[in-house]
Structure formats: C-alpha cells, structure tokens
Design an enzyme around this catalytic site. Structure first.
Site, PDB file in Angstrom:
ATOM      1  CB  CYS A  11      -1.033  -0.007   1.270  1.00  0.00           C
ATOM      2  SG  CYS A  11      -2.415   1.196   1.180  1.00  0.00           S
ATOM      3  CG  HIS A  46      -3.265  -3.727   3.496  1.00  0.00           C
ATOM      4  ND1 HIS A  46      -2.312  -2.933   4.233  1.00  0.00           N
ATOM      5  CD2 HIS A  46      -4.039  -2.655   2.896  1.00  0.00           C
ATOM      6  CE1 HIS A  46      -2.529  -1.620   3.919  1.00  0.00           C
ATOM      7  NE2 HIS A  46      -3.273  -1.478   3.066  1.00  0.00           N
ATOM      8  CD  GLU A 101      -0.501  -5.567   6.140  1.00  0.00           C
ATOM      9  OE1 GLU A 101      -1.188  -4.235   5.959  1.00  0.00           O
ATOM     10  OE2 GLU A 101      -0.378  -5.870   4.725  1.00  0.00           O
TER      11      GLU A 101
END
Length: 215
Positions: free
Chosen positions: A84, A192, A194
């Site tokens: 990002c 994302h 994560e």
C-alpha cells in the site's frame, strides 16, 4: 529469514506486518525511519500514511534517512516488499515503474477485494497458481496505478504484473494491483496481505503470500 520493517511517522500497519511475519517463523526487526544502517534478507515498507501523506502519498517518505538503507539493499539485490503506502514509496523512489494517483471516484476505499494472480514466476506468489482468484483487504485513497504505454508494454512483456483487480475499484490502468521489478526482487502491491493472516478473522491467504519469501 531476517525481515526489517521500516516504521515511519504515520505508519499504521507495521505491527500487523510484524505479527504476520513472526507467525511464519521470520526473525523480525522494526527499523525507525531515521536509521540508515540495517541488515536483513527482506526489507518491508508497510502500509499507512507516512508523514500524513502530505503533498502526495509517499512524497516525503522517499527523503527519510532509512531510504538510504533501502536503496543500498536494492543495489545488493536484496528482496523488498512494499504494501500500500509502501508500494507508493517504491514508485516514488523509482525502484518500481509507474505512479499512483487519486482513486477514480476521489474517495477512500476500504473493503475486501477480489484479485487475480497474473504471474507466479516469482518468490512472492510462487505458492499460487496462475489465474488463481483470491481476496485481500484494500484500504487506500491513492491506489489508481498509472503508467505510459511504453512502460505498460514492458510490464506485460517481461512478466512484471503480479496481480490484477477482477472488478477494478479505483480506476487503475489495466486493473493493475501489484507489480515487481525486472530482477523479481522488488515487489509492490496495494492490497494488504498482513490483514489476511488469521482464519478466525476470515482468511489466511496473506500468509501464503509472505511464506513465498521463506526460502
């Protein structure tokens, strides 16, 4: 695998990223943006709003002292992952080609997003099948990837497009959601991974991505 995660003023995904890499057995160190000297197998530029995203996303972050270490790591052929805001940093640093502009609808988008794996000929996506459909969270206001025709042809010809949106949420050219460099050592994506590392929270597909670096 030793992972260095650069933490900037305004970063808000660094601890999620630490958690995800520790979950797959990596040795993780948080690096403050004023530190120049660090060593790792993989350097990660996490998501967030570095320096408040003033001027434009990542425009100030590229001048951080830590970026000297990032550039040195790139020169040595080390792995780099930008997520990002981190992807935006890689574009600002010219480590990846192209640029980010405001989302087509000028609104911040935060949702789970359907994606298609375009290339698995790289460590990052080696555990996925080509054309595999996956879902990852996105959260950005400037995720509209843009490049000129010459650059787009190069990305396609050299197999540097990693991921595409299946239903483009931001106007990104050719539906591009993630790319890599020619050496396939530097990776940038707007989704994302994560944030998708626990089945309890809906998905662990992000861990499968990050595990690709565990070589």
């Amino acid at each position: 695998m030793k992972v260095a995660i650069i933490r900037f003023a305004g970063t808000n995904c660094e601890f999620d990223t630490v958690y995800a890499f520790e979950k797959i057995g990596a040795e993780v160190e948080l690096i403050w943006h004023e530190e120049k000297n660090f060593k790792a197998d993989l350097v990660v530029l996490p998501g967030g709003f570095s320096y408040g995203d003033y001027l434009r996303s990542a425009a100030i972050a590229k001048f951080a002292p830590a970026m000297q270490g990032v550039l040195e790591h790139a020169k040595k052929g080390g792995f780099i992952l930008g997520i990002c805001n981190g992807f935006q940093m890689l574009l600002e640093l010219k480590l990846l080609k192209g640029a980010m502009i405001h989302n087509e609808n000028l609104s911040f988008i935060s949702k789970n997003q359907a994606l298609k794996v375009i290339s698995n000929n790289n460590v990052f996506l080696r555990k996925f099948k080509k054309d595999e459909q996956i879902i990852l969270p996105i959260a950005h206001g400037e995720g509209n990837y843009f490049a000129d025709e010459r650059t787009l042809k190069e990305l396609e010809d050299k197999d540097l497009i990693l991921l595409k949106y299946t239903d483009n949420p931001n106007g990104s050219i050719l539906d591009i959601a993630g790319i890599c460099d020619e050496n396939k050592k530097i990776f940038g994506l707007m989704p994302h991974p994560e944030r998708a590392c626990e089945e309890l929270l809906g998905s662990s597909v992000g861990l499968k991505m990050l595990e690709g670096f565990m070589i």
